[in-house]
Design a protein around this motif. Sequence first.
Motif, PDB file in Angstrom:
ATOM      1  N   HIS A  48       0.855  -1.178   0.000  1.00  0.00           N
ATOM      2  CA  HIS A  48       0.000   0.000   0.000  1.00  0.00           C
ATOM      3  C   HIS A  48       0.894   1.231   0.000  1.00  0.00           C
ATOM      4  O   HIS A  48       1.714   1.399   0.887  1.00  0.00           O
ATOM      5  CB  HIS A  48      -0.906   0.036   1.232  1.00  0.00           C
ATOM      6  CG  HIS A  48      -1.923  -1.038   1.232  1.00  0.00           C
ATOM      7  ND1 HIS A  48      -3.022  -1.008   0.428  1.00  0.00           N
ATOM      8  CD2 HIS A  48      -2.018  -2.187   1.942  1.00  0.00           C
ATOM      9  CE1 HIS A  48      -3.756  -2.080   0.639  1.00  0.00           C
ATOM     10  NE2 HIS A  48      -3.165  -2.821   1.543  1.00  0.00           N
ATOM     11  N   THR A  49       0.722   2.068  -0.993  1.00  0.00           N
ATOM     12  CA  THR A  49       1.451   3.326  -0.999  1.00  0.00           C
ATOM     13  C   THR A  49       0.527   4.409  -0.497  1.00  0.00           C
ATOM     14  O   THR A  49      -0.690   4.292  -0.569  1.00  0.00           O
ATOM     15  CB  THR A  49       1.944   3.671  -2.419  1.00  0.00           C
ATOM     16  OG1 THR A  49       0.820   3.771  -3.274  1.00  0.00           O
ATOM     17  CG2 THR A  49       2.895   2.602  -2.941  1.00  0.00           C
ATOM     18  N   GLY A  50       1.096   5.487  -0.029  1.00  0.00           N
ATOM     19  CA  GLY A  50       0.291   6.558   0.516  1.00  0.00           C
ATOM     20  C   GLY A  50      -0.340   7.441  -0.547  1.00  0.00           C
ATOM     21  O   GLY A  50      -1.268   8.180  -0.274  1.00  0.00           O
ATOM     22  N   ARG A  51       0.157   7.366  -1.769  1.00  0.00           N
ATOM     23  CA  ARG A  51      -0.351   8.289  -2.790  1.00  0.00           C
ATOM     24  C   ARG A  51      -1.561   7.679  -3.498  1.00  0.00           C
ATOM     25  O   ARG A  51      -1.650   6.474  -3.686  1.00  0.00           O
ATOM     26  CB  ARG A  51       0.737   8.631  -3.805  1.00  0.00           C
ATOM     27  CG  ARG A  51       1.194   7.471  -4.641  1.00  0.00           C
ATOM     28  CD  ARG A  51       2.301   7.914  -5.602  1.00  0.00           C
ATOM     29  NE  ARG A  51       2.756   6.790  -6.379  1.00  0.00           N
ATOM     30  CZ  ARG A  51       2.232   6.422  -7.551  1.00  0.00           C
ATOM     31  NH1 ARG A  51       1.253   7.109  -8.074  1.00  0.00           N
ATOM     32  NH2 ARG A  51       2.707   5.387  -8.197  1.00  0.00           N
ATOM     33  N   PRO A  52      -2.482   8.545  -3.930  1.00  0.00           N
ATOM     34  CA  PRO A  52      -3.649   8.024  -4.656  1.00  0.00           C
ATOM     35  C   PRO A  52      -3.240   7.538  -6.043  1.00  0.00           C
ATOM     36  O   PRO A  52      -2.258   8.016  -6.625  1.00  0.00           O
ATOM     37  CB  PRO A  52      -4.591   9.218  -4.743  1.00  0.00           C
ATOM     38  CG  PRO A  52      -3.734  10.408  -4.540  1.00  0.00           C
ATOM     39  CD  PRO A  52      -2.573   9.977  -3.701  1.00  0.00           C
ATOM     40  N   ARG A  53      -3.978   6.647  -6.569  1.00  0.00           N
ATOM     41  CA  ARG A  53      -3.665   6.074  -7.875  1.00  0.00           C
ATOM     42  C   ARG A  53      -4.038   7.041  -8.992  1.00  0.00           C
ATOM     43  O   ARG A  53      -5.103   7.648  -8.968  1.00  0.00           O
ATOM     44  CB  ARG A  53      -4.461   4.776  -8.031  1.00  0.00           C
ATOM     45  CG  ARG A  53      -4.075   3.999  -9.219  1.00  0.00           C
ATOM     46  CD  ARG A  53      -4.724   2.658  -9.176  1.00  0.00           C
ATOM     47  NE  ARG A  53      -4.513   2.018 -10.461  1.00  0.00           N
ATOM     48  CZ  ARG A  53      -5.084   0.931 -10.840  1.00  0.00           C
ATOM     49  NH1 ARG A  53      -5.901   0.313 -10.028  1.00  0.00           N
ATOM     50  NH2 ARG A  53      -4.843   0.409 -12.012  1.00  0.00           N
ATOM     51  N   ARG A  54      -3.142   7.206  -9.948  1.00  0.00           N
ATOM     52  CA  ARG A  54      -3.405   8.113 -11.070  1.00  0.00           C
ATOM     53  C   ARG A  54      -4.080   7.341 -12.186  1.00  0.00           C
ATOM     54  O   ARG A  54      -3.779   6.174 -12.436  1.00  0.00           O
ATOM     55  CB  ARG A  54      -2.108   8.713 -11.581  1.00  0.00           C
ATOM     56  CG  ARG A  54      -1.468   9.644 -10.547  1.00  0.00           C
ATOM     57  CD  ARG A  54      -0.157  10.174 -11.024  1.00  0.00           C
ATOM     58  NE  ARG A  54      -0.297  10.855 -12.308  1.00  0.00           N
ATOM     59  CZ  ARG A  54       0.721  11.274 -13.035  1.00  0.00           C
ATOM     60  NH1 ARG A  54       1.934  11.107 -12.608  1.00  0.00           N
ATOM     61  NH2 ARG A  54       0.520  11.868 -14.183  1.00  0.00           N
ATOM     62  N   HIS A  55      -4.986   8.014 -12.889  1.00  0.00           N
ATOM     63  CA  HIS A  55      -5.650   7.384 -14.015  1.00  0.00           C
ATOM     64  C   HIS A  55      -4.683   7.272 -15.175  1.00  0.00           C
ATOM     65  O   HIS A  55      -3.852   8.144 -15.415  1.00  0.00           O
ATOM     66  CB  HIS A  55      -6.879   8.185 -14.421  1.00  0.00           C
ATOM     67  CG  HIS A  55      -7.936   8.203 -13.362  1.00  0.00           C
ATOM     68  ND1 HIS A  55      -8.712   7.112 -13.076  1.00  0.00           N
ATOM     69  CD2 HIS A  55      -8.323   9.169 -12.503  1.00  0.00           C
ATOM     70  CE1 HIS A  55      -9.539   7.396 -12.088  1.00  0.00           C
ATOM     71  NE2 HIS A  55      -9.318   8.649 -11.716  1.00  0.00           N
ATOM     72  N   ARG A  59      -9.061  12.468 -18.530  1.00  0.00           N
ATOM     73  CA  ARG A  59     -10.499  12.524 -18.817  1.00  0.00           C
ATOM     74  C   ARG A  59     -10.760  13.457 -19.996  1.00  0.00           C
ATOM     75  O   ARG A  59     -10.111  14.484 -20.161  1.00  0.00           O
ATOM     76  CB  ARG A  59     -11.261  13.041 -17.607  1.00  0.00           C
ATOM     77  CG  ARG A  59     -11.210  12.067 -16.476  1.00  0.00           C
ATOM     78  CD  ARG A  59     -12.081  12.557 -15.353  1.00  0.00           C
ATOM     79  NE  ARG A  59     -12.004  11.619 -14.228  1.00  0.00           N
ATOM     80  CZ  ARG A  59     -12.576  11.806 -13.076  1.00  0.00           C
ATOM     81  NH1 ARG A  59     -13.272  12.901 -12.856  1.00  0.00           N
ATOM     82  NH2 ARG A  59     -12.460  10.920 -12.134  1.00  0.00           N
ATOM     83  N   THR A  60     -11.727  13.092 -20.794  1.00  0.00           N
ATOM     84  CA  THR A  60     -12.087  13.943 -21.915  1.00  0.00           C
ATOM     85  C   THR A  60     -13.146  14.944 -21.480  1.00  0.00           C
ATOM     86  O   THR A  60     -13.926  14.689 -20.565  1.00  0.00           O
ATOM     87  CB  THR A  60     -12.624  13.095 -23.093  1.00  0.00           C
ATOM     88  OG1 THR A  60     -13.728  12.355 -22.637  1.00  0.00           O
ATOM     89  CG2 THR A  60     -11.554  12.180 -23.588  1.00  0.00           C
ATOM     90  N   ALA A  61     -13.165  16.072 -22.188  1.00  0.00           N
ATOM     91  CA  ALA A  61     -14.099  17.133 -21.813  1.00  0.00           C
ATOM     92  C   ALA A  61     -15.502  16.852 -22.288  1.00  0.00           C
ATOM     93  O   ALA A  61     -15.830  16.065 -23.063  1.00  0.00           O
ATOM     94  CB  ALA A  61     -13.648  18.466 -22.395  1.00  0.00           C
TER      95      ALA A  61
END
Length: 61
Positions: A48-55, A59-61
């Motif tokens: 478990h890492t402390g950082r949130p997972r990046r997509h 995301r498209t507009a």
Amino acid sequence: MYEYEIQQFRAAELIRRAENERLAREIVRGRRAARREAARREAEGEVHTGRPRRHRFPRTA
């Protein structure tokens, strides 16, 4: 004398019941501790890492 024997029998029965209840509580406590220990050991293997997972894609507009 008869009442005394009945009282002795009841006291012995209460002592047996109390011992059985203590034993049951001890077994439950042991099972809970074993579950917690197993969960702790299982959690140690996970990373478990402390950082949130990046997509992966923005995301498209």
